[in-house]
Scaffold this motif. Sequence first.
Motif, PDB file in Angstrom:
ATOM      1  N   CYS A  24       0.861  -1.195   0.000  1.00 54.89           N
ATOM      2  CA  CYS A  24       0.000   0.000   0.000  1.00 54.89           C
ATOM      3  C   CYS A  24       0.892   1.238   0.000  1.00 54.89           C
ATOM      4  O   CYS A  24       1.957   1.230   0.609  1.00 54.89           O
ATOM      5  N   TYR A 101     -11.103   8.130   2.659  1.00 53.69           N
ATOM      6  CA  TYR A 101      -9.854   7.437   2.976  1.00 53.69           C
ATOM      7  C   TYR A 101     -10.139   6.082   3.629  1.00 53.69           C
ATOM      8  O   TYR A 101     -10.962   5.984   4.542  1.00 53.69           O
ATOM      9  N   ARG A 103      -8.589   2.981   5.751  1.00 52.43           N
ATOM     10  CA  ARG A 103      -7.464   2.521   6.573  1.00 52.43           C
ATOM     11  C   ARG A 103      -6.896   1.221   5.981  1.00 52.43           C
ATOM     12  O   ARG A 103      -7.652   0.396   5.442  1.00 52.43           O
ATOM     13  N   VAL A 148      -0.809   8.757  14.025  1.00 50.57           N
ATOM     14  CA  VAL A 148      -0.709   8.463  12.585  1.00 50.57           C
ATOM     15  C   VAL A 148      -1.603   7.282  12.213  1.00 50.57           C
ATOM     16  O   VAL A 148      -2.344   7.318  11.233  1.00 50.57           O
ATOM     17  N   ASP A 150      -4.560   4.340  13.309  1.00 52.71           N
ATOM     18  CA  ASP A 150      -5.670   4.068  14.212  1.00 52.71           C
ATOM     19  C   ASP A 150      -5.313   2.787  14.979  1.00 52.71           C
ATOM     20  O   ASP A 150      -5.338   1.680  14.429  1.00 52.71           O
TER      21      ASP A 150
HETATM   22  N1  LIG Z   1      -4.047   4.098   9.866  1.00 52.31           N
HETATM   23  C1  LIG Z   1      -3.694   3.715   8.705  1.00 52.31           C
HETATM   24  O1  LIG Z   1      -4.286   2.821   8.205  1.00 52.31           O
HETATM   25  C2  LIG Z   1      -2.537   4.393   8.000  1.00 52.31           C
HETATM   26  C3  LIG Z   1      -1.839   5.445   8.564  1.00 52.31           C
HETATM   27  C4  LIG Z   1      -0.759   6.001   7.846  1.00 52.31           C
HETATM   28  C5  LIG Z   1      -0.419   5.497   6.605  1.00 52.31           C
HETATM   29  N2  LIG Z   1      -1.129   4.472   6.107  1.00 52.31           N
HETATM   30  C6  LIG Z   1      -0.841   3.937   4.767  1.00 52.31           C
HETATM   31  O2  LIG Z   1       0.528   3.843   4.555  1.00 52.31           O
HETATM   32  C7  LIG Z   1       0.799   4.019   3.165  1.00 52.31           C
HETATM   33  C8  LIG Z   1       1.958   4.973   2.973  1.00 52.31           C
HETATM   34  O3  LIG Z   1       1.606   6.210   3.489  1.00 52.31           O
HETATM   35  P1  LIG Z   1       2.633   7.450   3.395  1.00 52.31           P
HETATM   36  O4  LIG Z   1       2.845   7.664   1.925  1.00 52.31           O
HETATM   37  O5  LIG Z   1       1.912   8.594   4.064  1.00 52.31           O
HETATM   38  O6  LIG Z   1       3.879   7.017   4.099  1.00 52.31           O
HETATM   39  C9  LIG Z   1      -0.518   4.479   2.520  1.00 52.31           C
HETATM   40  O7  LIG Z   1      -1.060   3.366   1.869  1.00 52.31           O
HETATM   41  C10 LIG Z   1      -1.383   4.863   3.694  1.00 52.31           C
HETATM   42  O8  LIG Z   1      -2.765   4.588   3.476  1.00 52.31           O
HETATM   43  C11 LIG Z   1      -2.162   3.924   6.757  1.00 52.31           C
END
Ligand SMILES: NC(=O)c1ccc[n+]([C@@H]2O[C@H](COP(=O)(O)O)[C@@H](O)[C@H]2O)c1
Length: 233
Positions: A24, A101, A103, A148, A150
Amino acid sequence: MFQKILRNLADVPSGIIPLVLVECGSFSPPHFAHLRNLEVARKVIDEQHFCVVGGLISPVGSAYKKPNLASTEDRLAMCHLAVESSDWIDVDDWEASQPTYTRTANVLDSISNRLNTAAQALVPKPERIQLRLVCGADLLESMTRPGVWDLSLLAKLFSFGMICINRDAVNTQAMVAHEILAPHREHIQLVPEEFSWHLSSSFIRQELHAGRSIKYLAPDSVLQYIAERRLFA
Ligand SMILES: NC(=O)c1ccc[n+]([C@@H]2O[C@H](COP(=O)(O)O)[C@@H](O)[C@H]2O)c1
Ligand SMILES: Nc1ncnc2c1ncn2[C@@H]1O[C@H](COP(=O)(O)OP(=O)(O)OP(=O)(O)O)[C@@H](O)[C@H]1O
């Protein structure tokens, strides 16, 4: 949908559990380290009595609102180009197509449900396909930063399992000892890749912005797409 994976599923020896690796991210733009992560993770998993039948790249939706996120349409198009030559890595458009969005734990849930439903329609009594989240060490580190992720969804996320690949100087051993991650330690596989890329989408955007070459940082088809649409200029 899932055509490459369903094709590979037919070749899994009986008694071996099929597994799909999911990465992801923003993919703004996709680059070689994203693809290499999946190759490295596949090697590790194939040595553990699983059979990797596919890798999926799941670009985050535009509601994520990360600065410098190219449009969903452009990121999906670039990801599809990036995996074109692979017979096992594909793109899952579902997350990117959601209006809000999603998760990461819920992304994995959706992929698992849709993938296993598709497999059941094709193979009589198939083994349930397992998923693993593949990430770079910065993602693991971000989980230890308050607010950052959940935290109520972490148990669900780690029930799928995670393969974490070195990135920059992140101390992954210290990360998994952190109080947020320690309860999930047995579901986190650390991959000490000798070869570490100092490569990121930010770097590519920075080089483009400065008018410098990005040749050999991403597949040529992706570079051509960026050039034609003057992305990140
Ligand atoms: N709580 C969450 O599910 C959560 C939090 C931060 C990043 N992510 C995921 O991590 C991945 C990378 O994110 P960044 O590009 O912000 O590092 C993305 O797919 C994002 O959806 C998920
Ligand atoms: N050089 C790298 N080494 C290891 N993992 C990487 C590398 N670049 C990206 N990843 C991993 O790929 C996944 C998707 O990341 P993402 O799309 O946010 O890429 P990024 O290059 O970090 O982007 P940006 O620079 O825009 O933050 C994450 O798990 C991230 O850790």
